[in-house]
Design an enzyme around this catalytic site. Structure first.
Site, PDB file in Angstrom:
ATOM      1  N   GLY A  48       0.592  -1.139   0.035  1.00  0.00           N
ATOM      2  CA  GLY A  48       0.119  -0.102   0.105  1.00  0.00           C
ATOM      3  C   GLY A  48       0.696   1.237   0.027  1.00  0.00           C
ATOM      4  N   CYS A  49       1.740   1.132   0.796  1.00  0.00           N
ATOM      5  CA  CYS A  49       2.733   2.551   0.770  1.00  0.00           C
ATOM      6  C   CYS A  49       3.462   2.760  -0.343  1.00  0.00           C
ATOM      7  CB  CYS A  49       3.630   2.326   2.077  1.00  0.00           C
ATOM      8  SG  CYS A  49       2.838   2.200   3.628  1.00  0.00           S
ATOM      9  N   THR A  50       3.935   1.520  -1.254  1.00  0.00           N
ATOM     10  CA  THR A  50       4.600   1.572  -2.306  1.00  0.00           C
ATOM     11  C   THR A  50       3.645   2.382  -3.476  1.00  0.00           C
ATOM     12  OG1 THR A  50       5.939  -0.099  -1.814  1.00  0.00           O
ATOM     13  CG2 THR A  50       5.868   0.480  -4.299  1.00  0.00           C
TER      14      THR A  50
END
Length: 157
Positions: A48-50
């Site tokens: 998700g952060c990527t």
């Protein structure tokens, strides 16, 4: 659940100075006179952060055209941030808040729901900070996917 500090439009953005992925100190005051997107994310190199970081990377031209710089903050150590930035070709500062002090001051660390359980952690949050250093928009519990596109649609004219 305990009461957590939340920032609102018009609030003075809490000052910070944090190391970037190269260990160089970056301060919110470096952006005075410019608008800046400050976003908080749980962990570098997670799916998700990527996705969110790459969306900011891919939208940087559009955000810059609208007068916004971008800064990402997580509790990761600088060494992990430099690997993340290099692996994903990220072209904006990623700052390290290992002790979570800044995350907490901005209301981006605290109790949250994770698979139906209450846990302590990073609350994915995005803020628009105006050129005077005040919060123009505060968004908590944002979704990683589609968030940047939604942010672009809602930018103040």
């Amino acid at each position: 659940m305990t009461e957590q500090k939340r920032l609102s439009p018009g609030d003075q953005a809490p000052a910070f100075t944090l190391p970037d992925s190269e260990g160089k100190p970056v301060s919110l005051s470096d952006y005075l006179g410019r608008s800046v997107v400050v976003y908080f994310y749980p962990a570098a190199s997670t799916p998700g952060c990527t996705k969110q970081a790459c969306d900011f990377r891919d939208s940087l031209g559009e955000l810059a055209g609208a007068g916004y710089d971008v800064v990402g903050i997580s509790p990761d150590k600088p060494a992990k941030l430099v690997k993340f930035a290099e692996a994903e070709g990220l072209n904006f500062p990623l700052l390290s808040d290992v002790d979570r002090k800044v995350l907490t001051e901005w209301g981006a660390f605290g109790e949250k729901q994770n698979y139906g359980r209450t846990v302590m952690g990073v609350i994915r949050s995005t803020f628009l900070v105006d050129p005077q250093g005040r919060i123009a928009k505060a968004m908590y519990n944002v979704r990683a996917t589609g968030h940047v596109a939604k942010l672009l649609r809602e930018l103040p004219a």
